[in-house]
Design an enzyme around this catalytic site. Structure first.
Site, PDB file in Angstrom:
ATOM      1  N   GLY A 241       0.820  -1.215   0.000  1.00 20.05           N
ATOM      2  CA  GLY A 241       0.000   0.000   0.000  1.00 20.05           C
ATOM      3  C   GLY A 241       0.848   1.257   0.000  1.00 20.05           C
ATOM      4  O   GLY A 241       0.781   2.075  -0.897  1.00 20.05           O
ATOM      5  N   GLY A 469       0.765  -6.325   4.077  1.00 16.05           N
ATOM      6  CA  GLY A 469       2.018  -6.989   3.772  1.00 16.05           C
ATOM      7  C   GLY A 469       3.081  -6.810   4.830  1.00 16.05           C
ATOM      8  O   GLY A 469       4.176  -7.356   4.728  1.00 16.05           O
ATOM      9  N   ARG A 630       8.912  -1.301  22.093  1.00 12.97           N
ATOM     10  CA  ARG A 630       8.803  -2.762  22.122  1.00 12.97           C
ATOM     11  C   ARG A 630       8.706  -3.310  20.697  1.00 12.97           C
ATOM     12  O   ARG A 630       7.877  -2.856  19.912  1.00 12.97           O
ATOM     13  CB  ARG A 630       7.556  -3.139  22.914  1.00 12.97           C
ATOM     14  CG  ARG A 630       7.344  -4.601  23.193  1.00 12.97           C
ATOM     15  CD  ARG A 630       5.963  -4.772  23.810  1.00 12.97           C
ATOM     16  NE  ARG A 630       5.769  -6.061  24.443  1.00 12.97           N
ATOM     17  CZ  ARG A 630       4.575  -6.552  24.780  1.00 12.97           C
ATOM     18  NH1 ARG A 630       3.485  -5.835  24.542  1.00 12.97           N
ATOM     19  NH2 ARG A 630       4.462  -7.727  25.355  1.00 12.97           N
ATOM     20  N   GLU A 707       7.813   3.374   8.525  1.00 16.01           N
ATOM     21  CA  GLU A 707       8.273   4.505   7.726  1.00 16.01           C
ATOM     22  C   GLU A 707       9.596   5.101   8.157  1.00 16.01           C
ATOM     23  O   GLU A 707      10.250   5.802   7.384  1.00 16.01           O
ATOM     24  CB  GLU A 707       7.181   5.586   7.725  1.00 16.01           C
ATOM     25  CG  GLU A 707       6.004   5.171   6.869  1.00 16.01           C
ATOM     26  CD  GLU A 707       4.699   5.845   7.271  1.00 16.01           C
ATOM     27  OE1 GLU A 707       4.188   6.649   6.485  1.00 16.01           O
ATOM     28  OE2 GLU A 707       4.178   5.537   8.355  1.00 16.01           O
TER      29      GLU A 707
END
Length: 744
Positions: A241, A469, A630, A707
């Site tokens: 995406g 994904g 985490r 990202e």
């Protein structure tokens, strides 16, 4: 050593399905009597349709209909100029008028009994136009910039200012003022945008390649004037995406319109060329960075003024300056965002929207200043290390950027770098080393989950989130399994369907923080019920104990002070009628959002090798250290870092959607000429995590990782190229011609 449920590299729960073909994507869906739709795209960027002739197309074999603005029924909830309620709600062109606002805009739709027949019919639609001169985009636009009303995230103000910038710049002993340019980049996920629409009376089901099944449901319901519960959106698997499938684009709505028009299921799968324009892009930017500092390297003043492009019919502002506000200590600062309008398809989020181009500009400028000051680039960053978020005047929930610098530099071999540009070579190959900081905000939206603990010790987890994904299904399963101390194969997951509890769009690195927190809290609610059952059960060894004194591990409820005193959850439930325990929860940010500033941090290092005669650039080494709270799954998390870094290579050296300045048409609208990396372009990538515990950020204790990998890698490569050549290229992509033709 027994593997941990959280943190270890657990294999994807859907891995076998994917490698054996059992994972069904939207394009795999088949329906009885399914028809196929293919779009006809505009060949001009500005004007109106004078005439559209469908007679020849309608006579072809298998053709069911050709939909144009002449015969398309008007949607009851359609407003040609109204965006959605959020930044992902784009203004759409849905065959309702003769207006053309950009090249490759959908202007007709051929529907046939096979894909091949639909393609043939689309090719036989004849269109004539009344064309107008298109408004160009960056960098050629001369349009007057305007201040956007908002940035994509509502928490980010358009402009900010602190201190007295003019006074600080006047007092600076060393200053830098440069402009950096980034081009339009176009989404090209492996799976094209696809929708399969099925009407049953006033009930609509759509199998869709989307990052947000719930926003899609709500927007489509709005267009058709339906209650949201009448629209079911299913996205079991999504083939990438990266922001492109976050907004609701025209293709999903058009598929539903076509299915309603021909009264049978319709599949609309975009062709690769269709992806260049109608489903978003990363906006081109022009960014001016001004930095004033003392000779010792203290930042006194900083300005980041960003200009981006948006379409003539919609607003989307690339928030390139938002991280400048928080990354470094600087008492006097100004950050602004401005836009120009162009006849282009609307820009949209693309992996690290704003942050990726913005960090290229900021971290390149910091590197330039380091050379002016004759300081090591890491030392300059540490000199101006921000202990708090100066813009919000808040402490960080956690910050391990110092550790990232140190550990990445050690593993990369930064100490072996010769500081002077053009001082490292291997024969006729120039060698350069560069680095940059990485940062990405931790975003958490409201999300819901439902957990059911069965008497046999298995768990049913219901959550709406889609997996694009990244491994979200695996992470959600691990979090649920960890809460009960059971193996992940004892957890059944139901997800990717709007019939499951509501979750936000999978974008902005928010899924695990949002949906994962809901899973943790739902599990805690079920465990609380189990504790209450035990303390009230006269036959339980935990009868009469306090809830706070109990814990769960390996499917067993026990006393913390005396672990031998307890029993299996299965025994407790079977003795109490064999009824399942279940709980639903809605999880959202609390007061921590007002008290703390929350970010993931990292440091990226790059080595390049450049042929001095040919200008050929090879990235030979990449090392990145990241602190992101985490880590639920070491394998999928590492994959996310590597994917972001690879995209950084692509952005730095290759990607560029080239518009014809006369027509605004994208001239390289294919993957042969729109260049992206192949395996041979990418070296081994050493990406790793710094241990970081953050009990404030959210119940799952996680920060986004999807990202952050791209946010430092572009500048690190650009800075390495300068170190290798002594030539500072401030315009992406950095290609051999720019190096060979460079003049200072």
């Amino acid at each position: 050593m027994e593997p941990k449920l959280i943190g270890d590299p657990v294999d994807r729960i859907d891995g076998k399905q994917k490698v054996t073909g059992g994972a069904h994507y939207a394009g795999d869906i088949k329906q009885p009597e399914m028809a196929y739709a293919v779009l006809v795209m505009s060949t001009i960027a500005n004007g109106t349709i004078r005439d559209i002739d469908t007679a020849d197309a309608e006579k072809l074999p298998g053709v069911l209909a050709i939909m144009t603005h002449k015969n398309t029924p008007r949607l009851p909830g359609y407003d040609a100029n109204k965006p959605g309620a959020t930044a992902l709600g784009r203004v759409l062109h849905l065959l309702h008028d003769d207006r053309v606002d950009y090249s490759n805009q959908p202007i007709a739709m051929a529907i046939a009994d096979s894909f091949e027949h639909a393609v043939d019919a689309a090719n036989h639609v004849r269109v004539t136009y009344q064309a107008k001169t298109p408004a160009p985009g960056l960098p050629t636009s001369k349009a007057e910039p305007f201040r956007p009303q908002k940035l994509p995230r509502p928490d980010d103000p358009v402009d900010t200012q602190r201190g007295d910038l003019n006074k600080a710049m006047a007092a600076a002993e060393v200053s830098l003022k440069q402009t950096y340019h980034t081009p339009t980049q176009v989404h090209n996920a492996l799976e094209p945008h696809t929708s399969v629409a099925i009407w049953e009376g006033k009930q609509l089901t759509i199998y869709q390649a989307t990052q947000g099944i719930f926003p899609s449901r709500e927007r489509i319901a709005e267009y058709f004037a339906l209650p949201p519960e009448n629209v079911r959106v299913i996205a079991q698997f999504v083939g990438g995406g990266f922001g492109s499938k976050g907004p609701v684009w025209a293709d999903g709505v058009l598929a539903a319109m076509a299915a309603q028009y021909v009264k049978r299921p319709v599949k609309l799968e975009l062709r690769r060329s269709d992806m260049f324009g109608m489903v978003g892009s990363r906006s081109a930017t022009s960014q001016q960075l001004d930095i004033g500092a003392s000779r010792s390297g203290d930042f006194l003043g900083m300005a980041h003024r960003s200009l981006n492009q948006t379409s003539v019919f919609d607003d989307f502002s690339e928030p390139a300056g938002i991280l400048t506000r928080v990354l470094y200590k600087c008492p006097n600062q100004e950050v602004t965002h401005r836009s120009i309008r162009a006849n282009i398809g609307s820009p949209s989020p693309m992996r690290a929207p704003g942050e990726a181009p913005g960090m290229f500009a900021l971290e390149s400028a910091i590197d330039e200043l380091a050379y002016q000051l004759n300081m090591d680039p890491i030392a300059l960053r540490l000199k101006n290390y921000a202990e708090t978020d100066q813009q919000k005047e808040l402490p960080f929930s956690s910050k391990s950027l110092r550790e990232c610098y140190q550990q990445a530099a050690d593993r990369f071999g930064w100490s072996k770098r010769s500081a002077a540009p053009r001082s490292m070579r291997d024969g006729n190959i120039l060698i350069g080393m560069g680095m940059a900081s990485a940062i990405y905000p931790t975003i958490r939206d409201e999300a819901s989950a439902k957990i059911k603990l069965n008497a046999d010790g298995t768990v049913l987890l219901s959550i709406g989130t889609q997996d694009i994904g990244t491994g979200s299904y695996t992470a959600m399963t691990q979090l649920a399994a960890d809460a009960f101390g059971i193996s992940p194969d004892r957890v059944t997951l139901r997800a990717g369907d709007t019939r499951q509890p509501k979750t936000p769009v999978s974008g902005g690195s928010r899924t695990t923080a949002s949906a994962g927190s809901a899973v943790v809290q739902a599990a805690e609610a079920v465990i609380l019920k189990a504790k209450q059952l035990a303390l009230n059960d006269l036959k339980s060894p935990l009868n009469g104990q306090k809830e706070s004194d109990m814990a769960v591990e390996k499917g067993r409820l026990f006393l913390k002070s005396d672990p031998k005193k307890g029993e299996a959850l299965t025994a407790l439930l079977k003795r109490n009628g064999g009824n399942a325990l279940e709980a639903s929860t809605s999880s959202k940010s609390g007061e921590e959002k007002e008290k703390y500033s929350m970010y993931a941090h990292g440091a990226q290092f790059a080595e390049v090798r450049i042929d001095e005669a040919l200008g050929e650039i090879r990235v030979s080494k990449l090392t990145g250290a990241y602190a992101a709270g985490r880590i639920v799954n070491a394998k999928t998390a590492h994959s996310q870092l590597v994917g972001g870094i690879v995209w950084g290579v692509s952005m730095a050296l290759l990607e560029h959607a080239i518009h014809d300045p006369r027509t605004n048409r994208i001239m390289n609208a294919n993957l042969a000429e729109y260049h992206v990396p192949v395996n041979a372009d990418i070296p081994d990538i050493d990406a790793f995590f710094i241990d970081e515990k953050d009990e404030i950020v959210n119940p799952a204790g996680v920060k986004g990782i999807g990202e952050i990998g791209i946010t430092g890698s572009v500048a690190a490569i650009a800075n390495a190229i300068y170190h290798a050549t002594g030539k500072r290229i401030r315009e992406l992509p950095i290609t051999p011609d720019k190096i060979l033709s460079f003049t200072a």
